[in-house]
Design a protein around this motif. Structure first.
Motif, PDB file in Angstrom:
ATOM      1  N   TRP A   1       1.466   6.814  -7.060  1.00 50.49           N
ATOM      2  CA  TRP A   1       0.389   7.649  -7.623  1.00 50.49           C
ATOM      3  C   TRP A   1       0.684   9.168  -7.212  1.00 50.49           C
ATOM      4  O   TRP A   1       0.461   9.963  -7.924  1.00 50.49           O
ATOM      5  N   PHE A   2       1.138   9.291  -5.762  1.00 49.06           N
ATOM      6  CA  PHE A   2       0.884  10.527  -5.470  1.00 49.06           C
ATOM      7  C   PHE A   2       2.395  11.362  -5.840  1.00 49.06           C
ATOM      8  O   PHE A   2       2.395  12.381  -6.235  1.00 49.06           O
TER       9      PHE A   2
ATOM     10  N   ILE B   1       2.367   1.504  -3.594  1.00 47.48           N
ATOM     11  CA  ILE B   1       1.163   2.157  -4.476  1.00 47.48           C
ATOM     12  C   ILE B   1       0.942   3.767  -4.207  1.00 47.48           C
ATOM     13  O   ILE B   1       0.910   4.519  -5.246  1.00 47.48           O
ATOM     14  N   ARG B   2       0.617   3.915  -3.049  1.00 54.24           N
ATOM     15  CA  ARG B   2       0.667   5.522  -2.777  1.00 54.24           C
ATOM     16  C   ARG B   2       1.708   6.209  -3.003  1.00 54.24           C
ATOM     17  O   ARG B   2       1.491   7.543  -3.544  1.00 54.24           O
ATOM     18  N   THR B   3       2.957   5.781  -2.996  1.00 53.66           N
ATOM     19  CA  THR B   3       4.086   6.517  -3.183  1.00 53.66           C
ATOM     20  C   THR B   3       4.152   6.802  -4.917  1.00 53.66           C
ATOM     21  O   THR B   3       4.454   7.906  -5.359  1.00 53.66           O
TER      22      THR B   3
ATOM     23  N   ARG C   1       0.893  -1.173  -0.125  1.00 51.16           N
ATOM     24  CA  ARG C   1      -0.040  -0.099   0.128  1.00 51.16           C
ATOM     25  C   ARG C   1       0.826   1.308   0.140  1.00 51.16           C
ATOM     26  O   ARG C   1       0.632   2.277  -0.712  1.00 51.16           O
ATOM     27  N   TRP C   2       1.876   1.320   0.746  1.00 48.91           N
ATOM     28  CA  TRP C   2       2.887   2.237   1.030  1.00 48.91           C
ATOM     29  C   TRP C   2       3.402   2.418  -0.565  1.00 48.91           C
ATOM     30  O   TRP C   2       3.522   3.664  -1.075  1.00 48.91           O
TER      31      TRP C   2
ATOM     32  N   ARG D   1      10.231   8.503   1.321  1.00 47.74           N
ATOM     33  CA  ARG D   1       9.305   7.005   1.435  1.00 47.74           C
ATOM     34  C   ARG D   1       9.900   5.834   1.248  1.00 47.74           C
ATOM     35  O   ARG D   1       9.803   4.785   1.594  1.00 47.74           O
TER      36      ARG D   1
ATOM     37  N   TYR E   1       2.462   1.030   8.847  1.00 44.01           N
ATOM     38  CA  TYR E   1       1.542   1.698   9.687  1.00 44.01           C
ATOM     39  C   TYR E   1       1.294   1.327  11.084  1.00 44.01           C
ATOM     40  O   TYR E   1       0.115   0.719  11.424  1.00 44.01           O
TER      41      TYR E   1
END
Length: 79
Positions: free
Chosen positions: A30-31, A26-28, A23-24, A62, A77
């Motif tokens: 896209w953002f 994937i978010r890294t 998840r980390w 990140r 998390y």
């Protein structure tokens, strides 16, 4: 390519500490992509270069944080 692997293998890590790492990542991605595109668009004015530099610093942070916690076998998390 790595983003595709994360989405394909996401089910294999469900319920493990690795799920938070996926998840980390994937978010890294896209953002980072979002701020990269906004930075390129805004680079027509000076502020865009600051956005791009901040984006690179944020992505490096990140990556380093993710690797350190992964090396310790810890979730991203933890509360």
């Amino acid at each position: 390519m790595a983003i595709v692997i994360n989405y394909v293998k996401n089910g294999d890590v469900a319920g493990t500490f690795l799920e938070s790492h996926f998840r980390w990542q994937i978010r890294t991605f896209w953002f980072g992509l979002l701020w990269g595109v906004l930075g390129v668009i805004a680079s027509l004015v000076v502020v865009g270069w600051f956005v791009l530099v901040a984006n690179v610093v944020w992505i490096i942070y990140r990556i380093v944080k993710g690797w350190l916690l992964l090396n310790d076998n810890r979730a991203m998390y933890e509360g």
